[in-house]
Design an enzyme around this catalytic site. Structure first.
Site, PDB file in Angstrom:
ATOM      1  N   ARG A  16      87.484 -51.890  84.673  1.00 57.08           N
ATOM      2  CA  ARG A  16      88.542 -51.159  83.964  1.00 57.08           C
ATOM      3  C   ARG A  16      88.294 -51.086  82.456  1.00 57.08           C
ATOM      4  O   ARG A  16      88.970 -50.353  81.755  1.00 57.08           O
ATOM      5  CB  ARG A  16      89.895 -51.809  84.282  1.00 57.08           C
ATOM      6  CG  ARG A  16      90.352 -51.557  85.712  1.00 57.08           C
ATOM      7  CD  ARG A  16      91.470 -52.495  86.148  1.00 57.08           C
ATOM      8  NE  ARG A  16      90.965 -53.817  86.513  1.00 57.08           N
ATOM      9  CZ  ARG A  16      91.728 -54.810  86.975  1.00 57.08           C
ATOM     10  NH1 ARG A  16      93.030 -54.633  87.101  1.00 57.08           N
ATOM     11  NH2 ARG A  16      91.182 -55.978  87.294  1.00 57.08           N
ATOM     12  N   LYS A  23      82.686 -57.646  80.407  1.00 57.89           N
ATOM     13  CA  LYS A  23      84.034 -57.809  79.848  1.00 57.89           C
ATOM     14  C   LYS A  23      84.169 -59.051  78.976  1.00 57.89           C
ATOM     15  O   LYS A  23      84.739 -58.989  77.881  1.00 57.89           O
ATOM     16  CB  LYS A  23      85.065 -57.849  80.981  1.00 57.89           C
ATOM     17  CG  LYS A  23      86.464 -58.167  80.492  1.00 57.89           C
ATOM     18  CD  LYS A  23      87.556 -57.782  81.470  1.00 57.89           C
ATOM     19  CE  LYS A  23      87.583 -58.678  82.671  1.00 57.89           C
ATOM     20  NZ  LYS A  23      88.671 -58.288  83.595  1.00 57.89           N
ATOM     21  N   GLN A  78      76.338 -66.152  90.285  1.00 57.09           N
ATOM     22  CA  GLN A  78      76.947 -65.434  91.408  1.00 57.09           C
ATOM     23  C   GLN A  78      76.318 -64.045  91.391  1.00 57.09           C
ATOM     24  O   GLN A  78      76.799 -63.138  90.705  1.00 57.09           O
ATOM     25  CB  GLN A  78      78.474 -65.368  91.215  1.00 57.09           C
ATOM     26  CG  GLN A  78      79.199 -64.792  92.408  1.00 57.09           C
ATOM     27  CD  GLN A  78      80.642 -64.396  92.082  1.00 57.09           C
ATOM     28  OE1 GLN A  78      81.024 -64.225  90.931  1.00 57.09           O
ATOM     29  NE2 GLN A  78      81.446 -64.237  93.126  1.00 57.09           N
ATOM     30  N   ASP A 108      88.564 -63.927  81.351  1.00 58.53           N
ATOM     31  CA  ASP A 108      89.273 -62.829  80.689  1.00 58.53           C
ATOM     32  C   ASP A 108      90.713 -63.178  80.322  1.00 58.53           C
ATOM     33  O   ASP A 108      91.516 -62.293  80.068  1.00 58.53           O
ATOM     34  CB  ASP A 108      89.230 -61.563  81.567  1.00 58.53           C
ATOM     35  CG  ASP A 108      89.943 -61.745  82.905  1.00 58.53           C
ATOM     36  OD1 ASP A 108      90.298 -62.884  83.248  1.00 58.53           O
ATOM     37  OD2 ASP A 108      90.136 -60.731  83.608  1.00 58.53           O
ATOM     38  N   TYR A 369      70.251 -51.083  41.814  1.00 62.13           N
ATOM     39  CA  TYR A 369      69.777 -51.703  43.056  1.00 62.13           C
ATOM     40  C   TYR A 369      68.960 -52.930  42.681  1.00 62.13           C
ATOM     41  O   TYR A 369      67.921 -52.821  42.010  1.00 62.13           O
ATOM     42  CB  TYR A 369      68.913 -50.745  43.888  1.00 62.13           C
ATOM     43  CG  TYR A 369      68.297 -51.504  45.046  1.00 62.13           C
ATOM     44  CD1 TYR A 369      69.118 -52.089  46.021  1.00 62.13           C
ATOM     45  CD2 TYR A 369      66.921 -51.701  45.145  1.00 62.13           C
ATOM     46  CE1 TYR A 369      68.585 -52.836  47.049  1.00 62.13           C
ATOM     47  CE2 TYR A 369      66.374 -52.450  46.180  1.00 62.13           C
ATOM     48  CZ  TYR A 369      67.214 -53.015  47.126  1.00 62.13           C
ATOM     49  OH  TYR A 369      66.694 -53.767  48.135  1.00 62.13           O
ATOM     50  N   ALA A 383      72.878 -50.284  33.061  1.00 61.57           N
ATOM     51  CA  ALA A 383      73.267 -49.294  34.069  1.00 61.57           C
ATOM     52  C   ALA A 383      72.036 -48.592  34.637  1.00 61.57           C
ATOM     53  O   ALA A 383      71.116 -48.258  33.907  1.00 61.57           O
ATOM     54  CB  ALA A 383      74.200 -48.276  33.433  1.00 61.57           C
ATOM     55  N   TYR A 390      59.791 -52.404  47.238  1.00 65.95           N
ATOM     56  CA  TYR A 390      59.159 -52.066  48.519  1.00 65.95           C
ATOM     57  C   TYR A 390      58.042 -51.066  48.297  1.00 65.95           C
ATOM     58  O   TYR A 390      58.239 -50.039  47.631  1.00 65.95           O
ATOM     59  CB  TYR A 390      60.244 -51.485  49.434  1.00 65.95           C
ATOM     60  CG  TYR A 390      59.821 -51.209  50.850  1.00 65.95           C
ATOM     61  CD1 TYR A 390      59.143 -52.171  51.598  1.00 65.95           C
ATOM     62  CD2 TYR A 390      60.129 -49.989  51.459  1.00 65.95           C
ATOM     63  CE1 TYR A 390      58.781 -51.922  52.909  1.00 65.95           C
ATOM     64  CE2 TYR A 390      59.781 -49.739  52.774  1.00 65.95           C
ATOM     65  CZ  TYR A 390      59.098 -50.697  53.501  1.00 65.95           C
ATOM     66  OH  TYR A 390      58.752 -50.451  54.790  1.00 65.95           O
ATOM     67  N   SER A 408      69.239 -49.658  30.032  1.00 66.51           N
ATOM     68  CA  SER A 408      69.689 -48.793  31.133  1.00 66.51           C
ATOM     69  C   SER A 408      68.565 -47.922  31.685  1.00 66.51           C
ATOM     70  O   SER A 408      67.616 -47.584  30.986  1.00 66.51           O
ATOM     71  CB  SER A 408      70.807 -47.877  30.637  1.00 66.51           C
ATOM     72  OG  SER A 408      71.909 -48.666  30.273  1.00 66.51           O
ATOM     73  N   ARG A 443      57.579 -45.568  27.917  1.00 66.82           N
ATOM     74  CA  ARG A 443      58.120 -44.234  28.061  1.00 66.82           C
ATOM     75  C   ARG A 443      57.447 -43.391  26.987  1.00 66.82           C
ATOM     76  O   ARG A 443      56.925 -43.925  26.002  1.00 66.82           O
ATOM     77  CB  ARG A 443      59.640 -44.224  27.910  1.00 66.82           C
ATOM     78  CG  ARG A 443      60.103 -44.699  26.565  1.00 66.82           C
ATOM     79  CD  ARG A 443      61.607 -44.881  26.500  1.00 66.82           C
ATOM     80  NE  ARG A 443      61.998 -45.169  25.138  1.00 66.82           N
ATOM     81  CZ  ARG A 443      63.020 -45.933  24.793  1.00 66.82           C
ATOM     82  NH1 ARG A 443      63.743 -46.536  25.711  1.00 66.82           N
ATOM     83  NH2 ARG A 443      63.314 -46.119  23.534  1.00 66.82           N
TER      84      ARG A 443
HETATM   85  C1  UD1 Z   1      93.037 -62.012  89.397  1.00 67.92           C
HETATM   86  C2  UD1 Z   1      93.882 -62.580  90.542  1.00 67.92           C
HETATM   87  C3  UD1 Z   1      95.309 -62.081  90.409  1.00 67.92           C
HETATM   88  C4  UD1 Z   1      95.867 -62.446  89.061  1.00 67.92           C
HETATM   89  C5  UD1 Z   1      94.948 -61.963  87.932  1.00 67.92           C
HETATM   90  C6  UD1 Z   1      95.402 -62.554  86.626  1.00 67.92           C
HETATM   91  C7  UD1 Z   1      92.424 -62.802  92.502  1.00 67.92           C
HETATM   92  C8  UD1 Z   1      92.033 -62.241  93.807  1.00 67.92           C
HETATM   93  N1  UD1 Z   1      93.340 -62.148  91.807  1.00 67.92           N
HETATM   94  O1  UD1 Z   1      93.006 -60.593  89.558  1.00 67.92           O
HETATM   95  O2  UD1 Z   1      96.126 -62.658  91.433  1.00 67.92           O
HETATM   96  O3  UD1 Z   1      97.170 -61.907  88.925  1.00 67.92           O
HETATM   97  O4  UD1 Z   1      93.599 -62.394  88.166  1.00 67.92           O
HETATM   98  O5  UD1 Z   1      94.656 -62.082  85.545  1.00 67.92           O
HETATM   99  O6  UD1 Z   1      91.906 -63.834  92.120  1.00 67.92           O
HETATM  100  N2  UD1 Z   1      85.199 -62.942  88.707  1.00 67.92           N
HETATM  101  C9  UD1 Z   1      83.992 -63.527  89.044  1.00 67.92           C
HETATM  102  N3  UD1 Z   1      83.406 -63.184  90.226  1.00 67.92           N
HETATM  103  C10 UD1 Z   1      83.954 -62.303  91.085  1.00 67.92           C
HETATM  104  C11 UD1 Z   1      85.193 -61.710  90.745  1.00 67.92           C
HETATM  105  C12 UD1 Z   1      85.795 -62.065  89.551  1.00 67.92           C
HETATM  106  O7  UD1 Z   1      83.444 -64.322  88.289  1.00 67.92           O
HETATM  107  O8  UD1 Z   1      83.353 -62.064  92.143  1.00 67.92           O
HETATM  108  C13 UD1 Z   1      85.827 -63.316  87.423  1.00 67.92           C
HETATM  109  C14 UD1 Z   1      85.980 -62.132  86.487  1.00 67.92           C
HETATM  110  O9  UD1 Z   1      84.832 -62.014  85.650  1.00 67.92           O
HETATM  111  C15 UD1 Z   1      87.223 -62.501  85.684  1.00 67.92           C
HETATM  112  C16 UD1 Z   1      88.021 -63.350  86.650  1.00 67.92           C
HETATM  113  O10 UD1 Z   1      87.126 -63.769  87.666  1.00 67.92           O
HETATM  114  O11 UD1 Z   1      86.894 -63.261  84.548  1.00 67.92           O
HETATM  115  C17 UD1 Z   1      89.183 -62.580  87.268  1.00 67.92           C
HETATM  116  O12 UD1 Z   1      88.668 -61.439  87.927  1.00 67.92           O
HETATM  117  P1  UD1 Z   1      89.392 -60.027  87.870  1.00 67.92           P
HETATM  118  O13 UD1 Z   1      88.554 -59.052  88.623  1.00 67.92           O
HETATM  119  O14 UD1 Z   1      89.796 -59.708  86.510  1.00 67.92           O
HETATM  120  O15 UD1 Z   1      90.685 -60.341  88.777  1.00 67.92           O
HETATM  121  P2  UD1 Z   1      92.064 -59.598  88.705  1.00 67.92           P
HETATM  122  O16 UD1 Z   1      91.980 -58.341  89.492  1.00 67.92           O
HETATM  123  O17 UD1 Z   1      92.532 -59.522  87.308  1.00 67.92           O
HETATM  124 MG    MG Z   2      91.606 -59.914  85.447  1.00 63.18          MG
END
Ligand code: UD1
Ligand code: MG
Length: 473
Positions: A16, A23, A78, A108, A369, A383, A390, A408, A443
């Site tokens: 998003r 992010k 992951q 986040d 400069y 001035a 360079y 100047s 000069r």
């Molecule tokens: C998540 C929660 C939601 C909550 C919201 C609050 C779940 C399923 N949902 O949703 O209930 O209201 O946070 O902000 O948990 N991430 C990983 N690996 C993944 C997926 C996500 O590391 O496979 C990390 C993302 O980088 C992020 C955090 O987990 O930092 C949350 O993921 P995000 O996709 O933002 O979850 P939300 O949809 O916000």
């Molecule tokens: Mg989130």
């Protein structure tokens, strides 16, 4: 508070955000989002701290490594982001041998404070539930997981997209901050199924598992402390909240801030008491402003140090520069990396200084400069002086010793040294060293041709009149 381990989930892309940057590397008041949960985990004394990385992994790891507390972080990869449950499952090997509660943080969610976690920890230990979490009531719950309750007891967290219309009307949502017993994580994460709209493994499903036998605490937290960043609007909103706090803290510490809603100060910047910040001032990075300084309208200062009592006049731009006590800079000066302006020295309008030291009490007041130079004390740079540093391939050094006077519109072709107390005549192009106390002049000698000016004017005037008559220009 007893010991906690931490897992910071930071592998997601953040679709998003619509960004090529992961992010958690977007910044609030100069700090990447990932730094916030990291600093919190560190502050709470969490050990180990596992950071789940995936999307943009190299960049995220690099940021964590240089962040305070980052050296102790254990990275867990992951490779495929199959949901928050999968993220924590992937982190389990990093928690090997640990048996207590695990603090699960989202990369986040930047504004979480230690006090909220301590409260959660207390409730968690008292409840006997293997999982507890922070919930809140946002202005707009859209996009968040809803906290479902029956007769007040938490039964499940349901993601927005999986909710029935009735469930979607619930205002209490999941913050994504949890405490989960390590043993429960090991037993339960393997049982998660991707039986939902996104076909992901949801960490939130652990709540319904635990709720079958326990009363799961969902502690209400202030919305701002647990708000997540999902899009650019969230980012701007949280940054505005952080900015407001920073400015109020500065005021409390004795800084005058005019039109505070126009002033931007990064979290890592500092300002001393009795300093005045005028409208539109921007202090970025690790900038340090001393006491009793004046920072004029529109100054943009990045990673720079400004000594006590210095005056920065409007629209000066500093980056990686040092301005010593009681010096004066600007208006419209540009100090680039390595510029050092000595005590009581002055740099005026349209002067650019790079990698150059200007000694105490020296002046470069207009249109110059100064690059790759060493300028002594009490030097006057006239001035329009240019350091020609360079040659198209390499940079060379210009040295002006103490008490030098540069007339100047002079150019100093580096490498070159002007000795102590020497003068350079205006309009000179200096290519050879000038000995101490000498006058360097290069000069053409001036010649005055009597009456030639008047004759020239007459000729030019006649030419123009002839052209006008002929219908020309
Ligand atoms: C998540 C929660 C939601 C909550 C919201 C609050 C779940 C399923 N949902 O949703 O209930 O209201 O946070 O902000 O948990 N991430 C990983 N690996 C993944 C997926 C996500 O590391 O496979 C990390 C993302 O980088 C992020 C955090 O987990 O930092 C949350 O993921 P995000 O996709 O933002 O979850 P939300 O949809 O916000
Ligand atoms: Mg989130």
């Amino acid at each position: 508070m007893a010991k906690l381990a931490a897992v910071i989930m930071a592998a997601g892309q953040g679709k998003r955000m619509r960004s090529a940057t992961p992010k958690v590397l977007h910044r609030i008041a100069g700090r990447a989002l990932i730094r916030f949960p990291l600093a919190l985990a560190k502050r709470l004394g969490c050990f180990p701290i596992a950071v789940v990385v995936g999307h943009g992994r190299e960049a995220v790891e690099a940021e964590v490594r240089v962040a305070p507390g980052g050296k102790d972080a254990r990275f867990v990869i992951q490779a495929e982001q199959r949901g928050t449950g999968h993220a924590v499952l992937t982190a389990l090997p990093a928690l090997k041998g640990y048996d207590g509660p695990v603090l699960v943080l989202s990369g986040d969610v930047p504004l979480l404070d230690a006090a909220s976690v301590r409260k959660l920890d207390k409730a968690h230990r008292k409840s006997g539930s293997p999982i507890s979490f922070l919930s809140f009531v946002p202005d707009d719950p859209a996009g968040y997981g809803r906290v479902l309750r029956e007769a007040g007891r938490v039964t499940a967290i349901r993601e927005d997209r999986d909710c029935t219309p009735a469930e979607r009307r619930v205002c209490e949502v999941n913050s994504g901050i949890y405490l989960v017993d390590a043993g429960f994580l090991r037993r339960s994460l393997r049982r998660l199924t991707a039986d939902n709209d996104q076909q992901e493994l949801y960490l939130t499903d652990l709540v319904s598992m635990a709720a079958k036998r326990h009363s799961v605490p969902a502690l209400d937290a202030p919305a701002l402390t647990v708000a997540g960043v999902n899009d650019r609007a969230d980012l701007a909103m949280l940054e505005a909240a952080v900015e407001e706090r920073i400015i109020l803290d500065l005021m409390e510490a004795g800084v005058t801030v005019r039109a505070p809603w126009t002033v931007h100060v990064d979290l890592d910047a500092s300002v001393g008491a009795d300093t005045e910040l005028d409208p539109g001032v921007t202090l970025l990075g690790a900038t340090r402003i001393g006491r009793g300084c004046k920072v004029g309208t529109g100054c943009v200062i990045t990673d720079s140090e400004v000594g006590d009592g210095a005056v920065l006049k409007p629209y000066s731009v500093l980056d990686g520069a040092k301005v010593e006590a009681a010096a004066e800079v600007g208006p419209f000066a540009r100090l680039r990396p390595g510029a050092v302006i000595g005590e009581r020295a002055r740099v005026g309008n349209f002067v650019e200084v790079k990698n150059t030291t200007l000694g105490a009490g020296s002046k470069a007041n207009h249109l110059s400069y100064l690059g790759d130079g060493v300028i002594g004390e009490r030097v006057n740079v006239g001035a329009g002086t240019i350091f020609c540093n360079y040659d198209g391939f390499m940079k060379h050094k210009t040295v002006l010793e103490d008490d030098v006077f540069i007339g100047s519109d002079s150019q100093l072709v580096a490498p070159v040294t002007v000795g102590r107390g020497a003068y350079v005549a205006s309009g000179s192009t200096i290519t050879k060293d000038v000995p101490p106390d000498a006058l360097g002049i290069s000069r053409a000698r001036q010649e005055n041709k009597e009456k030639v000016g008047a004759a020239l004017r007459a000729t030019l005037k006649a030419r123009k009149e002839k052209m006008n008559k002929g219908g020309g220009r």
